[in-house]
Design a protein around this motif. Structure first.
Motif, PDB file in Angstrom:
ATOM      1  N   ALA A   1     -37.111  79.563  -9.673  1.00  0.00           N
ATOM      2  CA  ALA A   1     -37.577  78.960 -11.046  1.00  0.00           C
ATOM      3  C   ALA A   1     -39.543  78.317 -11.181  1.00  0.00           C
ATOM      4  O   ALA A   1     -39.936  78.737 -11.602  1.00  0.00           O
ATOM      5  CB  ALA A   1     -37.095  77.846 -11.312  1.00  0.00           C
ATOM      6  N   LEU A   2     -39.800  78.346  -9.334  1.00  0.00           N
ATOM      7  CA  LEU A   2     -41.136  78.100  -9.342  1.00  0.00           C
ATOM      8  C   LEU A   2     -41.860  79.161  -9.230  1.00  0.00           C
ATOM      9  O   LEU A   2     -42.874  78.858  -9.426  1.00  0.00           O
ATOM     10  CB  LEU A   2     -41.007  77.219  -8.164  1.00  0.00           C
TER      11      LEU A   2
ATOM     12  N   THR B   1     -46.182  75.645   0.720  1.00  0.00           N
ATOM     13  CA  THR B   1     -45.802  76.898   0.247  1.00  0.00           C
ATOM     14  C   THR B   1     -45.134  76.599  -0.620  1.00  0.00           C
ATOM     15  O   THR B   1     -44.751  75.734  -1.149  1.00  0.00           O
ATOM     16  CB  THR B   1     -44.680  77.746   1.850  1.00  0.00           C
ATOM     17  N   GLN B   2     -44.873  78.469  -1.374  1.00  0.00           N
ATOM     18  CA  GLN B   2     -43.784  77.877  -2.569  1.00  0.00           C
ATOM     19  C   GLN B   2     -42.545  76.948  -2.061  1.00  0.00           C
ATOM     20  O   GLN B   2     -41.728  76.649  -3.170  1.00  0.00           O
ATOM     21  CB  GLN B   2     -43.707  79.576  -3.446  1.00  0.00           C
TER      22      GLN B   2
ATOM     23  N   ILE C   1     -48.704  71.773 -17.492  1.00  0.00           N
ATOM     24  CA  ILE C   1     -49.866  72.456 -17.013  1.00  0.00           C
ATOM     25  C   ILE C   1     -49.606  73.897 -16.894  1.00  0.00           C
ATOM     26  O   ILE C   1     -48.890  74.883 -17.318  1.00  0.00           O
ATOM     27  CB  ILE C   1     -48.929  71.673 -15.101  1.00  0.00           C
ATOM     28  N   THR C   2     -50.362  74.859 -16.064  1.00  0.00           N
ATOM     29  CA  THR C   2     -50.224  76.023 -16.214  1.00  0.00           C
ATOM     30  C   THR C   2     -49.813  76.723 -14.979  1.00  0.00           C
ATOM     31  O   THR C   2     -49.847  76.115 -13.347  1.00  0.00           O
ATOM     32  CB  THR C   2     -51.698  76.792 -16.734  1.00  0.00           C
ATOM     33  N   ALA C   3     -49.609  78.197 -14.637  1.00  0.00           N
ATOM     34  CA  ALA C   3     -49.396  79.144 -13.781  1.00  0.00           C
ATOM     35  C   ALA C   3     -50.016  78.357 -12.668  1.00  0.00           C
ATOM     36  O   ALA C   3     -50.593  78.338 -11.805  1.00  0.00           O
ATOM     37  CB  ALA C   3     -49.028  80.241 -13.531  1.00  0.00           C
ATOM     38  N   ARG C   4     -51.216  78.786 -13.022  1.00  0.00           N
ATOM     39  CA  ARG C   4     -52.652  78.649 -11.639  1.00  0.00           C
ATOM     40  C   ARG C   4     -53.183  77.541 -11.247  1.00  0.00           C
ATOM     41  O   ARG C   4     -53.478  77.195 -10.407  1.00  0.00           O
ATOM     42  CB  ARG C   4     -53.877  79.177 -13.023  1.00  0.00           C
ATOM     43  N   GLN C   5     -53.109  75.935 -12.431  1.00  0.00           N
ATOM     44  CA  GLN C   5     -53.041  74.834 -12.160  1.00  0.00           C
ATOM     45  C   GLN C   5     -52.192  74.559 -11.069  1.00  0.00           C
ATOM     46  O   GLN C   5     -52.004  74.580  -9.478  1.00  0.00           O
ATOM     47  CB  GLN C   5     -52.678  73.639 -13.125  1.00  0.00           C
TER      48      GLN C   5
ATOM     49  N   GLU D   1     -44.920  79.589 -11.851  1.00  0.00           N
ATOM     50  CA  GLU D   1     -45.817  80.308 -11.189  1.00  0.00           C
ATOM     51  C   GLU D   1     -46.331  82.288 -11.580  1.00  0.00           C
ATOM     52  O   GLU D   1     -47.732  82.402 -11.413  1.00  0.00           O
ATOM     53  CB  GLU D   1     -46.340  80.324  -9.541  1.00  0.00           C
ATOM     54  N   SER D   2     -45.263  82.990 -12.316  1.00  0.00           N
ATOM     55  CA  SER D   2     -45.946  84.006 -11.640  1.00  0.00           C
ATOM     56  C   SER D   2     -47.406  84.136 -13.102  1.00  0.00           C
ATOM     57  O   SER D   2     -47.484  83.474 -14.485  1.00  0.00           O
ATOM     58  CB  SER D   2     -44.902  84.263 -12.906  1.00  0.00           C
ATOM     59  N   GLN D   3     -47.742  85.349 -13.324  1.00  0.00           N
ATOM     60  CA  GLN D   3     -48.509  84.975 -14.231  1.00  0.00           C
ATOM     61  C   GLN D   3     -48.491  86.160 -15.453  1.00  0.00           C
ATOM     62  O   GLN D   3     -49.337  86.091 -16.114  1.00  0.00           O
ATOM     63  CB  GLN D   3     -49.307  86.184 -13.436  1.00  0.00           C
ATOM     64  N   ASN D   4     -47.195  86.098 -15.133  1.00  0.00           N
ATOM     65  CA  ASN D   4     -47.004  86.435 -16.752  1.00  0.00           C
ATOM     66  C   ASN D   4     -45.938  85.847 -17.519  1.00  0.00           C
ATOM     67  O   ASN D   4     -45.371  86.292 -18.800  1.00  0.00           O
ATOM     68  CB  ASN D   4     -45.603  88.386 -16.169  1.00  0.00           C
ATOM     69  N   ASN D   5     -46.636  84.780 -17.473  1.00  0.00           N
ATOM     70  CA  ASN D   5     -45.892  83.460 -18.219  1.00  0.00           C
ATOM     71  C   ASN D   5     -44.413  83.732 -18.912  1.00  0.00           C
ATOM     72  O   ASN D   5     -44.446  83.813 -19.376  1.00  0.00           O
ATOM     73  CB  ASN D   5     -46.787  83.663 -20.164  1.00  0.00           C
ATOM     74  N   LEU D   6     -43.791  83.638 -17.877  1.00  0.00           N
ATOM     75  CA  LEU D   6     -42.440  83.908 -18.042  1.00  0.00           C
ATOM     76  C   LEU D   6     -41.318  82.361 -18.100  1.00  0.00           C
ATOM     77  O   LEU D   6     -42.940  81.419 -17.853  1.00  0.00           O
ATOM     78  CB  LEU D   6     -41.458  84.736 -16.355  1.00  0.00           C
ATOM     79  N   LYS D   7     -40.112  82.918 -18.583  1.00  0.00           N
ATOM     80  CA  LYS D   7     -40.160  81.300 -18.837  1.00  0.00           C
ATOM     81  C   LYS D   7     -39.446  79.952 -18.232  1.00  0.00           C
ATOM     82  O   LYS D   7     -38.300  81.028 -17.363  1.00  0.00           O
ATOM     83  CB  LYS D   7     -39.508  81.772 -20.249  1.00  0.00           C
ATOM     84  N   VAL D   8     -39.577  78.980 -18.154  1.00  0.00           N
ATOM     85  CA  VAL D   8     -38.892  78.257 -17.468  1.00  0.00           C
ATOM     86  C   VAL D   8     -38.332  76.663 -17.917  1.00  0.00           C
ATOM     87  O   VAL D   8     -39.175  76.792 -19.748  1.00  0.00           O
ATOM     88  CB  VAL D   8     -39.690  77.646 -16.126  1.00  0.00           C
ATOM     89  N   PHE D   9     -37.484  76.189 -17.490  1.00  0.00           N
ATOM     90  CA  PHE D   9     -37.110  74.664 -18.824  1.00  0.00           C
ATOM     91  C   PHE D   9     -38.251  73.926 -18.134  1.00  0.00           C
ATOM     92  O   PHE D   9     -38.841  73.885 -17.463  1.00  0.00           O
ATOM     93  CB  PHE D   9     -35.700  74.160 -17.936  1.00  0.00           C
TER      94      PHE D   9
END
Length: 84
Positions: free
Chosen positions: A31-32, A17-18, A2-6, A36-44
């Protein structure tokens, strides 16, 4: 995947809410926010999977095609209610 936008669109459809999603998915708010960041930050990957399963459990369906991506919410009887 899934993407941040989705993820943001799915939350909007649910009116969450978040903080609500983080609590229900049992992930940290930080982590959430990274997910959801537009900067494509890494998450597990486990964090992404936990969020995806939580949203799907609430009726969200993730859509991906050669024309783009999206989400929709389905009601308990399986009828489509709001594609995005």
């Amino acid at each position: 995947m899934i993407t941040a936008r989705q993820t943001r669109a799915a939350r909007a459809l649910l009116g969450w809410t978040q903080e609500t999603l983080a609590e229900r998915a049992l992930v940290s708010l930080t982590a959430l926010k990274r997910l959801e960041s537009q900067n494509n930050l890494k998450v597990f990957e486990s964090t992404t999977d936990q969020v995806r399963r939580t949203l799907e459990g609430a009726g969200i369906v993730f859509l991906t095609s050669d024309q783009g991506e999206g989400v929709m919410i389905v009601d308990a009887r399986g009828k489509n209610t709001e594609p995005v």
